[in-house]
Motif scaffolding. Structure first.
Motif, PDB file in Angstrom:
ATOM      1  N   ARG A 181     -12.006   7.865  -1.878  1.00 22.43           N
ATOM      2  CA  ARG A 181     -12.531   6.652  -2.784  1.00 22.43           C
ATOM      3  C   ARG A 181     -11.415   5.641  -2.653  1.00 22.43           C
ATOM      4  NH1 ARG A 181     -11.415   4.879  -7.685  1.00 22.43           N
ATOM      5  NH2 ARG A 181      -9.910   6.315  -8.093  1.00 22.43           N
ATOM      6  N   MET A 182     -10.177   6.232  -2.525  1.00 25.78           N
ATOM      7  CA  MET A 182      -8.907   5.292  -2.363  1.00 25.78           C
ATOM      8  C   MET A 182      -8.892   4.593  -1.112  1.00 25.78           C
ATOM      9  SD  MET A 182      -5.986   6.826  -4.936  1.00 25.78           S
ATOM     10  CE  MET A 182      -6.309   8.518  -4.291  1.00 25.78           C
ATOM     11  N   ARG A 208     -10.836   1.842  -1.290  1.00 27.46           N
ATOM     12  CA  ARG A 208     -10.395   0.811  -2.147  1.00 27.46           C
ATOM     13  C   ARG A 208      -9.580   0.119  -1.542  1.00 27.46           C
ATOM     14  NH1 ARG A 208      -6.023   1.265  -6.954  1.00 27.46           N
ATOM     15  NH2 ARG A 208      -4.839   1.690  -4.962  1.00 27.46           N
ATOM     16  N   GLU A 209      -8.329   0.777  -0.645  1.00 24.84           N
ATOM     17  CA  GLU A 209      -7.514  -0.136  -0.044  1.00 24.84           C
ATOM     18  C   GLU A 209      -8.146  -0.891   0.887  1.00 24.84           C
ATOM     19  OE1 GLU A 209      -4.147  -0.341  -0.451  1.00 24.84           O
ATOM     20  OE2 GLU A 209      -4.499   0.660  -2.114  1.00 24.84           O
ATOM     21  N   THR A 218     -11.362  -2.261   0.935  1.00 24.58           N
ATOM     22  CA  THR A 218     -11.800  -3.266   0.514  1.00 24.58           C
ATOM     23  C   THR A 218     -10.826  -4.726   0.069  1.00 24.58           C
ATOM     24  OG1 THR A 218     -13.030  -1.703  -0.666  1.00 24.58           O
ATOM     25  CG2 THR A 218     -13.189  -4.186  -1.551  1.00 24.58           C
ATOM     26  N   ALA A 219      -9.302  -3.849  -0.576  1.00 21.08           N
ATOM     27  CA  ALA A 219      -8.375  -4.913  -0.906  1.00 21.08           C
ATOM     28  C   ALA A 219      -7.911  -5.400   0.247  1.00 21.08           C
ATOM     29  CB  ALA A 219      -7.386  -3.898  -1.733  1.00 21.08           C
ATOM     30  N   VAL A 266      -9.299 -14.170   2.260  1.00 23.36           N
ATOM     31  CA  VAL A 266      -8.491 -15.388   1.568  1.00 23.36           C
ATOM     32  C   VAL A 266      -7.305 -16.118   2.553  1.00 23.36           C
ATOM     33  CG1 VAL A 266      -7.131 -16.076  -0.263  1.00 23.36           C
ATOM     34  CG2 VAL A 266      -8.940 -14.286  -0.947  1.00 23.36           C
ATOM     35  N   LEU A 317     -10.144  -8.113   1.566  1.00 24.34           N
ATOM     36  CA  LEU A 317     -10.595  -9.423   0.530  1.00 24.34           C
ATOM     37  C   LEU A 317      -9.215 -10.231   0.771  1.00 24.34           C
ATOM     38  CD1 LEU A 317     -11.779  -7.767  -2.648  1.00 24.34           C
ATOM     39  CD2 LEU A 317     -13.047  -9.343  -1.214  1.00 24.34           C
ATOM     40  N   LEU A 318      -8.046  -9.564   0.840  1.00 21.82           N
ATOM     41  CA  LEU A 318      -6.794 -10.262   1.142  1.00 21.82           C
ATOM     42  C   LEU A 318      -6.949 -10.959   2.545  1.00 21.82           C
ATOM     43  CD1 LEU A 318      -4.079  -7.740  -0.025  1.00 21.82           C
ATOM     44  CD2 LEU A 318      -4.588  -9.766  -1.170  1.00 21.82           C
ATOM     45  N   SER A 350       0.854  -1.217   0.163  1.00 26.11           N
ATOM     46  CA  SER A 350      -0.152  -0.029   0.031  1.00 26.11           C
ATOM     47  C   SER A 350       0.755   1.032  -0.119  1.00 26.11           C
ATOM     48  CB  SER A 350      -0.998  -0.057   1.155  1.00 26.11           C
ATOM     49  OG  SER A 350      -1.666  -1.165   1.035  1.00 26.11           O
TER      50      SER A 350
END
Lengths: 434, 434
Positions: A337-338, A341-342, A344-345, A352, A348-349, A317
């Motif tokens: 917005r970013m 985004r981070e 969310t990313a 997993v 999600l990471l 990041s």
């Protein structure tokens, strides 16, 4: 040089490209350099001197006779003189200026007054001004005389009687136009310029965006002050990229390949030691949870996993943020917005990683509660670390602090601490189940 | 656009700088774009299309009529056509080439055959060739006609009857020279060129070193094939820097700020997960020393300290290596000297850290044997990690593998493992003293 054949040396040397002249000059010893000074006129040597980097300039400057050097400075482009004078004692600089051509000295003084890393401090004064009422043939005639003293002649800037920038003509347009045409009819009136106090990195973005060979610098009143050429901008963009690399790895100043082992250790050392003391904090975190650890020693096995994962997503990041800032991609309004985004990313990471590590640990260590503790910790840690890695450099940038504080290793350590607190808190809470 | 005033739009739009035209075009919706296509001739739109990045080109290409697009390709510079065609299906590319002007298509095909990232694949064919026997006035006359079709006219390359590159004349020299002079007398015979299969990054170094606006590309037989201009080189140097940043942080492809959270997670994920599995190895190392740990739980407190320090010095050395490779500073023969330098730096850093941490731990934890264990471990770890961080990217580069394998997080994990093995080995050996 060895045979003292002055003419032969002059002929061969001056026929070389300036950059190759430099390579040769640098390879010489002091005696050979002294010969070069006597064989070349100050005007000819001005070119070589301009090409040296500041450290070499300082070394060789002291080998030059006073008169020789003042004449030499007269023949250098103002931006190069400024770069040198800005790095030496003010009194000495004044003495040099006093010996220089008056007009030139005045230009140099003006440039020296600009804040570092602004457009004004890197521009040069040697440009060609033309008037909108001139004829093409007339300008071409003048070019013949002025070309040798201008840093770049491929753009001609058009000013009105008040010295305001009103247009630009490329040499290409000039060549193609009929000789009888007046400049007004062939000039482009939408001339893009930068203001004198613009940051040099933004000047670089402007030149890159428009594929310019040079950009004019103007005052707040749109008076034409100077130009910045693409070759200087390439050097600056490279410098800025190097700075960003140093920021990412806490190596401020030590990417120079010529440093000795001792010098580089001295430069990197403060960071490493500071980070080590910060690392004592991490030790403190683990120490705080010592009871939990003593009860379940197996927990310590996954300390590196948590730490590395937190560090890795944080570094990713951070890189996205640093690179985005450097390329000017992070614009106003895109901030939230970013962040989203981070977030969310990271989530999600984390998801997993949680699933795979829970399965893996259940299978290898046969302990599904431990697996769940590590998995959930990873999910939380990765989400938090991703955002931290992204947001810290942006905040530091907004607050106009030196972004080097947000170096990669620093953020990694912060993320390590966060990760370990999350891990041990969850472990302590669920310990009774183990 | 809204009022359908064709002439007014054409006038305003075409008067803008190409880069601003682009900004406007990108902001339009599909209907408005369709109008732009119909208002502008293929020749005028060629400029806009060339400026789009490849992803946008693909999107908008399909909105163009077939005839419109083939005409447009005829008016684009060959290097831009090549960039587009290299990214689409070969059959489709052939179909487009078949509709293009024959000469142009032949040029494009030739360029398409070059390996990616070589000088040949990024050069353009639109240059001005002159002969050494021409007169200055003659060349200026020809320039008037050819200037609009050449990508850059500020250097004129001189070829002999065999199409071999024999000299270069800058437009500046040409303007200053007397019209009756022949080119032979004013051209520089020491023309610096790059071979067609040179790596694009090295082309960048050449242009930067000599402050060129363009550099000629030649075949092995010194035939002039094309030119590469400084604006293309700036884009390439930026790309290469971005690649290096991605390498340092394992973010391959995801520094693009426009990606969504899901997309960026998908790109960064494989690294994070792979590194997490590697982290299981680190867990294995600690697991292997579980007996030692169970005996002295306090040892686990310093796991982060050892890991972070190892990671930090490794990242520093990695950055120095990556940056040195990028700037071409790491030359033949300097290899061993630099290994020695890193070894020295690592040892010195280790020494300082050992002394300070030994004192610190003795004071805080009141256990000088533990302090010595951590201190000596740090000394060994820092020395080893510094060398590993520096040497791995160099070896990978020498073996011509993709250097992205040596990403920062990977090296950090390797150093973590080495650090922990060293730490626990020393601790196990000295445990009976604790």
């Amino acid at each position: 040089l060895k045979n003292e054949k002055i003419n032969e040396f002059r002929h061969t040397f001056l026929d070389l490209h300036p950059s190759d002249q430099l390579d040769i000059f640098i390879s010489l010893n002091q005696d050979a350099r002294a010969k070069v000074y006597s064989y070349l006129s100050p005007e000819e040597f001005a070119n070589v001197f301009s090409g040296l980097d500041i450290r070499e300039q300082k070394l060789y400057f002291l080998e030059l006779a006073e008169e020789y050097s003042s004449t030499m400075f007269n023949y250098m482009f103002t931006d190069n003189v400024v770069t040198f004078l800005a790095e030496i004692n003010t009194e000495r600089a004044d003495a040099i200026l006093a010996n220089m051509d008056k007009d030139k000295a005045r230009h140099v003084k003006r440039l020296l007054s600009y804040a570092e890393e602004t457009a004004g401090s890197i521009m040069t004064k040697e440009l060609i001004r033309i008037s909108s009422t001139e004829k093409v043939s007339n300008v071409l005639e003048r070019l013949r005389e002025e070309a040798p003293t201008a840093e770049i002649i491929y753009y001609l800037y058009v000013t009105n009687v008040n010295q305001e920038l009103v247009g630009v003509v490329s040499l290409r347009d000039l060549i193609v136009a009929s000789p009888e045409e007046t400049i007004e009819n062939i000039m482009s009136k939408k001339v893009i310029s930068v203001e004198e106090d613009l940051d040099q990195e933004d000047v670089g973005h402007t030149i890159k965006k428009y594929d310019f060979l040079a950009v004019p610098v103007v005052s707040k009143e749109n008076h034409l002050l100077g130009i910045i050429t693409v070759d200087d901008i390439m050097d600056i963009l490279e410098e800025e990229a190097t700075e960003d690399f140093e920021e990412l790895s806490a190596t401020k100043g030590s990417t120079d390949i010529d440093l000795s082992g001792y010098e580089t250790a001295k430069m990197r050392g403060p960071w490493i030691i500071a980070l080590m003391f910060l690392g004592m904090l991490t030790a403190g975190v683990i120490g705080y949870f010592e009871e939990t650890l003593e009860a379940v020693v197996l927990l310590s096995v996954f300390i590196p996993l948590i730490m590395d994962s937190a560090g890795n997503v944080g570094t990713q990041s951070l890189t996205v943020a640093v690179r985005g800032l450097a390329l000017g991609n992070i614009k106003q309004g895109g901030f939230w917005r970013m962040i989203k985004r981070e977030l969310t990313a990271g989530f999600l990471l984390g998801l997993v990683c949680m699933v795979s590590i829970t399965v893996l640990i259940s299978v290898i260590y046969g302990n599904w509660i431990l697996a769940v503790i590590v998995g959930v910790s990873l999910l939380c840690t990765l989400t938090v670390s991703t955002v931290v890695g992204f947001i810290v450099p942006l905040i530091i940038n907004k607050l106009k602090f030196d972004p080097a504080i947000a170096s990669g290793p620093f953020i990694t350590t912060v993320n390590d601490i966060l990760g370990l607190v999350i891990y041990f808190s969850i472990a302590t809470a669920l310990m009774h189940l183990l």
